[in-house]
Design an enzyme around this catalytic site. Structure first.
Site, mmCIF file in Angstrom:
data_model
loop_
_atom_site.group_PDB
_atom_site.id
_atom_site.type_symbol
_atom_site.label_atom_id
_atom_site.label_comp_id
_atom_site.label_asym_id
_atom_site.label_seq_id
_atom_site.Cartn_x
_atom_site.Cartn_y
_atom_site.Cartn_z
ATOM 1 N N ASP A 206 40.115 -16.073 46.163
ATOM 2 C CA ASP A 206 40.872 -16.542 45.011
ATOM 3 C C ASP A 206 40.570 -18.014 44.746
ATOM 4 O O ASP A 206 40.485 -18.827 45.675
ATOM 5 C CB ASP A 206 42.366 -16.340 45.292
ATOM 6 C CG ASP A 206 43.238 -16.641 44.107
ATOM 7 O OD1 ASP A 206 43.053 -16.013 43.059
ATOM 8 O OD2 ASP A 206 44.114 -17.519 44.239
ATOM 9 N N GLU A 259 36.045 -16.103 43.199
ATOM 10 C CA GLU A 259 36.547 -16.361 41.856
ATOM 11 C C GLU A 259 36.225 -17.825 41.559
ATOM 12 O O GLU A 259 36.959 -18.724 41.956
ATOM 13 C CB GLU A 259 38.048 -16.115 41.763
ATOM 14 C CG GLU A 259 38.587 -16.372 40.356
ATOM 15 C CD GLU A 259 40.098 -16.435 40.274
ATOM 16 O OE1 GLU A 259 40.639 -16.168 39.190
ATOM 17 O OE2 GLU A 259 40.741 -16.767 41.298
#
Length: 528
Positions: A206, A259
């Site tokens: 993330d 990401e």
């Protein structure tokens, strides 16, 4: 030598809250995921994906629906238990499915024991595990940084008890970890080993580009420029290198995809320079407008700026972005464009990522104001999967026996997986055929790629390997298009697949080939 599995793979993102609910409480869970694995692989009529990526299932107060982690090495009771994770991994591996787990290293929950200790006193041993700073004169925060969530406002919150501010680039319930502290690094890398020891095959990281950021500007940065939203910090590259080292402690077959939310592909590909990430989500591609020229420029630019060995990955949907059928609707053309977009994700050279329900052609759900729960307005794309038509399964549409935590998509009666399963004209049938073709055709999962010209209206490319050449072409025009495909290098071929369910397959001469509006085709070219 065979290419790594993650280069050939089609990865399917599962958002556990919305995939399948076995408990009947209206929220999806791990037992529900296990019960629906045959939809993905290992059963007749399965989609045929190669790996699943599970969005967070950790213990969490759910301020950001699991991306506020209160324990990196356990499972929230809402989703199940560690035993459920072990069973899920075993069931996936038995079907030939790899398992990728979401890892959230930039921030924890404010309920995590580390932060509870950190905010308890300026002298606590874990004070420096998070980013604390004194404010500026007049009771102002340390700098002008803003949260990535517009509704949150400032990226700093004052802790009245200790008189300092802590950094949170998302909600105030998500304080940023201080990766400059070696103890934080060691503890977080150990959480990777915890899941690797349980057999997971990799991690989706993330906001990888934010990890290791600090509130002091990099050298030479003027003033208080808002470097927050779109920065790849030098510290992030160091951390991704450490992650890679941990993965290589294992069998050499584990992977990491980041990401990396930047809009400069040169910076994006900097994370793929050999000793950092294996893959990075390409948000330039995901945010490209519906234009053949724009998509071509994005693909060609990646190839032009990528360092040797960097491998692309493509996705157009995830839990944070509107679904393709809604985003590219353009006066009711969303469903057809969503079918054509499947060719972009699955047949361009690179790893493909799908979001649950994308294979059903789902649009965004309609969420009335009283049902909105997300701080950043992402509820419509997170609506639960309709497995059965409501007329047969009730209002939970086979997702749950209870009240779904978000509304089911309005057209669930027609779009439900069971309805599409036996319909050869359905979006699900198209995806099954595409995945089967990709898996069986080396040119389409590892072959070389040549982009062809075509202006604003045609996106076309040729894939080739082992003596076979395949043409993929998508019509972006407002009407039928008879493209010039001389660059394909063959006068004719076999039209193997079209996104238009009314198209007859068979022999075609490229000079006479006409594409309907929003149609994409796959042609096996004759040998020269």
């Amino acid at each position: 030598m065979a290419s790594p599995w993650w280069q050939r793979a089609v990865v399917y993102q599962i958002y556990p809250r919305s995939f399948a609910d076995a408990s009947g409480d209206g929220v999806g869970d791990l037992a529900g995921v296990i019960a629906r694995l045959d939809h993905l692989r290992g059963a007749p009529g399965a989609l045929g994906v190669d790996a699943i990526w599970l969005s967070p299932f950790y213990p969490s107060p759910m301020a950001d629906f699991g991306y506020d982690v209160a324990d990196y090495t356990d499972v929230d009771p809402l989703f199940g238990t560690l035993a459920d994770v072990d069973r899920l991994v075993a069931e996936c591996h038995a079907r030939g499915l790899r398992v990728i787990v979401d890892w959230v290293p930039n921030h924890s929950s404010d309920r995590h024991p580390w932060f509870v200790a950190s905010r308890s006193s300026r002298s606590d041993p874990k004070r420096d595990w998070y980013v604390w700073r004194d404010g500026r004169p007049g009771g102002r925060p340390p700098n002008d940084w803003r949260s990535s969530f517009d509704r949150v406002g400032a990226a700093w919150t004052l802790d009245e008890a200790t008189g300092q501010w802590y950094l949170h680039k998302f909600t105030a319930e998500q304080p940023d970890l201080n990766w400059a502290n070696p103890e934080v690094e060691a503890a977080m890398l150990d959480t990777l080993r915890f899941w690797l020891d349980r057999g997971v095959d990799g991690f989706r990281i993330d906001v990888a580009h934010e990890v290791g950021s600090v509130p002091e500007p990099p050298a030479g940065t003027p003033g208080t420029e808002p470097w927050l939203r779109d920065q790849d910090w030098p510290g992030s590259h160091r951390v991704m290198g450490r992650v890679r080292e941990v993965l290589e402690e294992y069998d050499g077959d584990r992977m990491a995809v980041g990401e990396v939310y930047v809009f400069d592909q040169r910076r994006l590909t900097g994370y793929l320079a050999g000793d950092e990430l294996h893959l990075a989500h390409n948000f330039v591609f995901m945010n490209t407008p519906w234009s053949a020229r724009a998509f071509r420029q994005t693909v060609e630019e990646f190839d032009a700026v990528a360092p040797p060995g960097a491998w692309p990955s493509w996705c157009l949907e995830n839990h944070d972005h509107a679904r393709v059928a809604s985003r590219y609707d353009g006066g009711g053309r969303g469903p057809a464009r969503a079918r054509a977009a499947a060719l972009l994700v699955l047949l361009l050279r690179g790893t493909a990522f799908l979001f649950q329900g994308q294979e059903l052609g789902l649009p965004d759900a309609e969420v009335p104001p009283e049902r909105v729960v997300d701080v950043d307005g992402r509820d419509p794309e997170r609506a639960p999967i309709p497995w059965e038509p409501p007329s047969a399964a009730g209002p939970g549409a086979g997702f749950t026996a209870g009240e779904p935590w978000l509304p089911i998509v309005a057209d669930a009666e027609r779009l439900a997986a069971s309805v599409q399963r036996d319909d050869p004209r359905s979006a699900l049938a198209l995806y099954r055929r595409l995945l089967e073709l990709r898996a069986a055709t080396p040119a389409l999962h590892e072959g070389r790629q040549t982009m062809l010209g075509g202006g604003d209206d045609l996106l076309a490319w040729v894939r080739e390997a082992r003596g076979e050449r395949w043409l993929v072409a998508v019509n972006f025009a407002d009407g039928p298009l008879r493209p010039r495909l001389g660059g394909a290098g063959a006068p004719a071929g076999e039209l193997v697949l079209s996104t238009d369910p009314g198209r007859a397959e068979g022999r075609v001469a490229l000079a006479g080939l006409e594409l309907a509006r929003d149609e994409g085709v796959v042609v096996r070219l004759d040998r020269a």
